[in-house]
Design an enzyme around this catalytic site. Sequence first.
Site, PDB file in Angstrom:
ATOM      1  N   ILE A 100       0.844  -1.199   0.000  1.00  0.00           N
ATOM      2  CA  ILE A 100       0.000   0.000   0.000  1.00  0.00           C
ATOM      3  C   ILE A 100       0.877   1.245   0.000  1.00  0.00           C
ATOM      4  O   ILE A 100       0.584   2.228  -0.703  1.00  0.00           O
ATOM      5  CB  ILE A 100      -0.961  -0.023   1.222  1.00  0.00           C
ATOM      6  CG1 ILE A 100      -2.012  -1.125   1.033  1.00  0.00           C
ATOM      7  CG2 ILE A 100      -1.630   1.338   1.425  1.00  0.00           C
ATOM      8  CD1 ILE A 100      -2.971  -1.309   2.204  1.00  0.00           C
TER       9      ILE A 100
ATOM     10  N   THR B 131       2.154  -7.896  10.390  1.00  0.00           N
ATOM     11  CA  THR B 131       1.275  -8.869  11.054  1.00  0.00           C
ATOM     12  C   THR B 131       2.130  -9.945  11.730  1.00  0.00           C
ATOM     13  O   THR B 131       3.212 -10.284  11.245  1.00  0.00           O
ATOM     14  CB  THR B 131       0.337  -9.588  10.054  1.00  0.00           C
ATOM     15  OG1 THR B 131       1.131 -10.125   8.997  1.00  0.00           O
ATOM     16  CG2 THR B 131      -0.714  -8.666   9.495  1.00  0.00           C
TER      17      THR B 131
ATOM     18  N   GLY C 261      -7.520 -14.597  15.064  1.00  0.00           N
ATOM     19  CA  GLY C 261      -6.073 -14.719  14.843  1.00  0.00           C
ATOM     20  C   GLY C 261      -5.321 -13.396  14.850  1.00  0.00           C
ATOM     21  O   GLY C 261      -4.127 -13.352  14.576  1.00  0.00           O
TER      22      GLY C 261
ATOM     23  N   TYR D  88      -3.004  -7.307  16.211  1.00  0.00           N
ATOM     24  CA  TYR D  88      -3.156  -6.391  15.070  1.00  0.00           C
ATOM     25  C   TYR D  88      -4.424  -5.543  15.207  1.00  0.00           C
ATOM     26  O   TYR D  88      -4.409  -4.324  14.995  1.00  0.00           O
ATOM     27  CB  TYR D  88      -3.192  -7.234  13.801  1.00  0.00           C
ATOM     28  CG  TYR D  88      -3.206  -6.495  12.489  1.00  0.00           C
ATOM     29  CD1 TYR D  88      -2.018  -6.116  11.871  1.00  0.00           C
ATOM     30  CD2 TYR D  88      -4.401  -6.228  11.834  1.00  0.00           C
ATOM     31  CE1 TYR D  88      -2.031  -5.475  10.637  1.00  0.00           C
ATOM     32  CE2 TYR D  88      -4.423  -5.596  10.605  1.00  0.00           C
ATOM     33  CZ  TYR D  88      -3.230  -5.220  10.005  1.00  0.00           C
ATOM     34  OH  TYR D  88      -3.256  -4.590   8.782  1.00  0.00           O
TER      35      TYR D  88
ATOM     36  N   GLY E 216      -9.668  -2.709   3.616  1.00  0.00           N
ATOM     37  CA  GLY E 216     -10.011  -4.123   3.765  1.00  0.00           C
ATOM     38  C   GLY E 216      -8.853  -4.959   3.240  1.00  0.00           C
ATOM     39  O   GLY E 216      -7.685  -4.548   3.311  1.00  0.00           O
ATOM     40  N   TYR E 217      -9.167  -6.126   2.719  1.00  0.00           N
ATOM     41  CA  TYR E 217      -8.126  -7.046   2.232  1.00  0.00           C
ATOM     42  C   TYR E 217      -7.671  -6.613   0.839  1.00  0.00           C
ATOM     43  O   TYR E 217      -8.438  -6.628  -0.123  1.00  0.00           O
ATOM     44  CB  TYR E 217      -8.659  -8.482   2.229  1.00  0.00           C
ATOM     45  CG  TYR E 217      -8.692  -9.064   3.632  1.00  0.00           C
ATOM     46  CD1 TYR E 217      -7.711  -9.952   4.059  1.00  0.00           C
ATOM     47  CD2 TYR E 217      -9.674  -8.690   4.544  1.00  0.00           C
ATOM     48  CE1 TYR E 217      -7.718 -10.474   5.351  1.00  0.00           C
ATOM     49  CE2 TYR E 217      -9.697  -9.196   5.834  1.00  0.00           C
ATOM     50  CZ  TYR E 217      -8.711 -10.092   6.228  1.00  0.00           C
ATOM     51  OH  TYR E 217      -8.715 -10.590   7.514  1.00  0.00           O
TER      52      TYR E 217
END
Length: 246
Positions: A15, A91, A148, A152, A183-184
């Site tokens: 990004i 992450t 999970g 984060y 988002g993803y």
Amino acid sequence: MTSRVALVTGGTGGIGTAICRRLASAGYKVATNYRSEDRARAWQAQMRSGGHDIALAKGDVSTYAEAEAMVRDVEQQLGPIDVLINNAGITRDGTFHKMTPDQWQEVINTNLNSVFNVTRPVIEGMRTRKWGRIVQISSINGQKGQYGQANYAAAKAGMHGFTISLAQENARFGITVNTVSPGYIGTDMVMAVPEDVRNKIIAQIPTGRLGDPDEIAYAVSFFLPDEAGWITGANLSANGGQYMGW
Ligand code: CAA
């Protein structure tokens, strides 16, 4: 065209690269930090071959001393920082009952404490000059949580808490502070999620696909011009419709 100075942390990532490119194309003088010199120089050369000249400053944003030195280096190279994009992030996924202290601390230091470490040395100059734009790159998972990702999600939710406090303190000084929550997106970070898990996630995205880094860079750019001066403390979701909380 603008000629303002922008610092994008973590600019060499997926990004971050798209944000650097977009801002450089719009005329901003852009800098990013790096930890590994060889990798960063190769990235810089690649950006140059695409017509984008991005300055580099060494510094790990997870430690205050390095972040401050990095900010001063950028100021030396390009001048006072008008725009700060707090984008650096990592992450260390795992269910919480198995999470190690290192997994927790690395994520909190890099994703959240970095926001203090970089913004603190930048804010005084913005206040003195009475103009500034600060954008946190948070995440859909800071808004909705994620199996999970207790570390984060905590860091990413914390980034927006930071945004809405800083926005109040600095509105009188012509400084806006906002959050973009991607988002993803089809970056190395998301491609590292096991394929079967990733496919299940994609199935939950109404657009039916991962996002493109340029779609996040576009969302960031929305907050930067003078005419965005009335928009502060906002959290802009850019997630293909996966989470529509408000
Ligand atoms: N809901 C319910 N159950 C889930 C689940 C979910 N969303 N995800 C996994 N599980 C279940 C599995 O089905 C499995 O169940 P069984 O044992 O009954 O088969 C169990 O949880 C696995 O649990 P473990 O504790 O054994 O987990 P693990 O050590 O194998 O780790 C994980 C699993 C790391 C969480 C893995 O599922 C994963 O990578 N998930 C994706 C996390 C994610 O979305 N990360 C985003 C990275 S990209 C990013 O962060 C960018 C951004 O901003 C969006």
